[in-house]
Design a protein around this motif. Structure first.
Motif, PDB file in Angstrom:
ATOM      1  N   ILE A   8       9.829  30.948  32.786  1.00 23.78           N
ATOM      2  CA  ILE A   8       8.858  31.562  33.706  1.00 23.78           C
ATOM      3  C   ILE A   8       9.400  31.574  35.131  1.00 23.78           C
ATOM      4  CG2 ILE A   8       6.610  31.256  34.816  1.00 23.78           C
ATOM      5  CD1 ILE A   8       5.523  30.268  32.146  1.00 23.78           C
ATOM      6  N   ALA A  45       6.916  37.447  33.956  1.00 28.52           N
ATOM      7  CA  ALA A  45       7.027  36.008  33.754  1.00 28.52           C
ATOM      8  C   ALA A  45       5.795  35.455  33.048  1.00 28.52           C
ATOM      9  CB  ALA A  45       7.229  35.309  35.090  1.00 28.52           C
ATOM     10  N   GLY A  65      10.457  35.047  36.912  1.00 28.81           N
ATOM     11  CA  GLY A  65       9.549  35.429  37.990  1.00 28.81           C
ATOM     12  C   GLY A  65      10.211  35.470  39.348  1.00 28.81           C
TER      13      GLY A  65
END
Length: 460
Positions: A396, A421, A400
Motif C-alpha cells: 500500500i 493503493a 500509493g
C-alpha cells in the motif's frame, strides 16, 4: 469546574451575546483548515466557507439536532480533487465529489440494516492505516514546494523563512498554549505568517485595498451592503455545466474509493465526540444518520463548487474545553461561515495569503494526517512483524506514495495513487489467509460490534 459538567447541553439555547461569542469560537477553530483545502486545490475559499456552513446545517437537521458536530473541508480529498481536476476540470472534481457523497448515503443505508462489521471486514486497520499514511505523505512534496519556492517556482530563502515562522508559531500554539488558543493553532500560525509577509512586502494587497476603498466610499446603507456582500464564484451543475458530459470512469476511480477510507475517520470522530459529550451518538441518533449527514454535506458542496466536507476534530476540541454542547451554537457558527463566504473583503484577505504561509502550516497538517494512520495501527496493536500485515502495509505504501497507476485508454481509465493503493490493499486483505491478524487487538472490531447492536436497537 468539574470536567464532566455541561455548561450547555445539546438542545440548550444560549442568550444572544453568549451565542454569538461561542459560535465565533467554533468559526475560528475551523477557519484555517477549511480555507487551506480550497487554497491547495484552486477552488474558491468563499465557496468552501458557504458550503461548509450549509453542509453543517444540513448535518444538524439529518441528525435530528442531536449531534454537535461542525463540518469543514476534508483533507483526505486534496489529492483526488487535484487528480479529478486534471481529468475533467473543476466540473470533474465536483462530479466526483457528488458520487463520493452518494457512497456515504449508500453506506448509511447498509449500516442501518446490517451494522458496520461488514465494512470493517473490507477495511480493517491494516488497510485503512497505511492508506491514511499515503494520503498525508503523498502531499508532502506539495507542502515543501509551497514553503520554499516563490510564485515563479524558484527557490526562495525569504519564502522559506516565512514558512518556518508560520510552522513555528503553529507548533508553539499547539504544544504550549492552553484553553481556546490551543484549539486554533492553524489560524494563529497563518495570521503570524501573514503579518510577517505583509511586513516585508510579499503580500499583494491590491484587492483588499480596492474592497476597503469601495466600503469606505459608500454613501448610504444600501450602497455599503452592496459593497460588503458579494456572491462567491459558485459552480452549479446544469447551470454552469452538464455533469453527464463530464462524468468518466477515470473520475469515478479517482474520487469514490477515498469515501470508504474517510468513513473510518468519521466513525472515529463520532466515538470521540460521544466520549466528550457523555452521550452515545452511535446509538442515538445513530451512526447511519451521521454518515448520511456527512454525505449530504458533501453533495451540497459538490453542487456549489466546494470541496467535500467532514467532521472537524478542531471543533470537537472546542466542545471538550468549553463544555458547551449546544447544537444551536454549532448552527450559529455555520451561519457565520456562510456570511463570511459572501463578504467580499474577507474573500480578498484570504486570497492574498502567500503560498509560503500555507506551505508552512501544510508541513505540519499533512504530517499529522500521515501520523494518524500510524496511530490507527498502534492503537489497534497491529503486528507488523507478521508477514501478512507487513506485506499488505508495504505494498500500500509503495504503490500509493510512488504514484503507481493502471491505465486502460480504451475505457478512459487511470487508476492511480491512493485509489489504486486502497484497492490493492483491500484485495490483499481478502485473499491472504489470517484475516484476524489485520485487526490487531480487535479493539476496532469489538467497538463495531457495539455499533451493530446499536443499529439493530434503533431499527427495532
Amino acid at each position: 469546574m468539574n470536567k464532566n459538567e455541561k455548561i450547555l447541553d445539546v438542545r440548550d439555547v444560549p442568550n444572544w451575546p453568549k451565542w454569538l461569542t461561542l459560535s465565533l469560537q467554533h468559526l475560528f477553530a475551523m477557519f484555517g483548515a477549511t480555507i487551506l483545502v480550497p487554497f491547495l486545490t484552486n477552488l474558491s475559499p468563499a465557496v468552501a466557507l458557504v458550503s461548509s456552513g450549509l453542509g453543517t446545517l444540513a448535518y444538524l437537521l439529518i441528525t435530528k439536532g442531536r449531534v454537535p458536530a461542525y463540518l469543514g473541508s476534508s483533507f483526505a480529498f486534496i489529492a483526488p480533487i487535484t487528480g479529478a481536476m486534471s481529468a475533467g476540470g473543476v466540473e470533474g472534481a465536483m462530479v466526483g465529489s457528488f458520487l463520493a457523497g452518494l457512497v456515504y448515503g449508500l453506506i448509511s443505508v447498509l449500516i442501518r440494516m446490517f451494522g458496520l462489521n461488514w465494512l470493517m471486514k473490507i477495511l480493517p486497520p491494516i488497510v485503512v492505516g497505511p492508506v491514511i499514511i499515503v494520503i498525508g505523505l503523498s502531499l508532502a512534496s506539495t507542502a515543501v514546494d509551497m514553503a520554499s519556492n516563490d510564485a515563479d517556482g524558484n527557490y526562495s530563502l525569504t519564502h522559506l523563512m516565512i514558512a518556518l515562522v508560520t510552522l513555528g508559531v503553529t507548533i508553539i500554539a499547539t504544544v504550549f498554549f492552553r484553553g481556546f488558543l490551543n484549539i486554533i493553532p492553524v489560524l494563529l500560525g497563518i495570521t503570524s505568517g501573514y503579518l510577517l509577509a505583509l511586513g516585508i512586502g510579499l503580500v499583494d494587497g491590491s484587492q483588499v485595498k480596492a474592497e476597503w476603498i469601495e466600503l469606505t466610499s459608500a454613501s448610504g446603507v444600501g450602497e455599503f451592503l452592496t459593497a460588503l456582500f458579494q456572491v462567491p464564484d459558485f459552480v452549479i451543475p446544469f447551470a454552469d455545466y452538464n455533469p453527464l458530459n463530464v462524468l468518466t470512469l477515470n473520475i469515478v476511480t479517482i474520487m469514490v474509493p477515498i469515501a470508504f477510507v474517510t468513513l473510518a475517520e468519521h466513525t472515529g470522530d463520532q466515538m470521540v465526540l460521544s466520549k466528550v459529550a457523555g452521550r452515545n451518538f452511535l446509538k442515538e441518533p445513530g451512526l447511519h444518520r451521521s454518515i448520511a449527514g456527512d454525505g449530504i454535506a458533501t453533495i451540497i458542496a459538490s453542487m456549489l463548487g466546494g470541496p467535500p466536507n467532514t467532521t472537524y476534530g478542531e471543533n470537537i476540541g472546542v466542545l471538550a474545553i468549553t463544555r458547551v454542547f449546544s447544537v444551536f451554537v454549532i448552527g450559529g457558527a455555520a451561519v457565520l461561515a456562510i456570511l463570511f463566504g459572501f463578504t467580499g473583503i474577507v474573500t480578498a484577505v484570504i486570497s492574498a495569503i502567500p503560498t509560503a504561509v500555507m506551505g508552512g502550516v501544510s508541513i505540519l497538517l499533512f504530517g499529522i494526517i500521515a501520523s494518524s494512520g500510524l496511530r490507527m495501527l498502534t492503537d489497534n496493536q497491529v503486528d507488523l512483524g507478521d508477514k501478512r500485515n507487513l506485506i499488505i502495509s508495504s505494498v500500500i505504501l509503495v504503490v500509493g506514495i510512488g504514484g503507481a497507476s493502471v491505465k486502460v485508454p480504451a475505457f478512459n481509465l487511470d487508476l492511480s495513487g491512493m485509489a489504486l493503493a486502497a484497492l490493492i490493499g483491500v484485495i490483499l486483505n481478502l485473499v491472504l489467509p489470517g484475516k484476524e491478524k489485520g485487526y490487531g487487538n480487535g479493539k476496532m472490531f469489538e467497538e463495531n460490534e457495539e455499533i451493530k447492536e446499536n443499529a439493530e436497537d434503533s431499527a427495532a
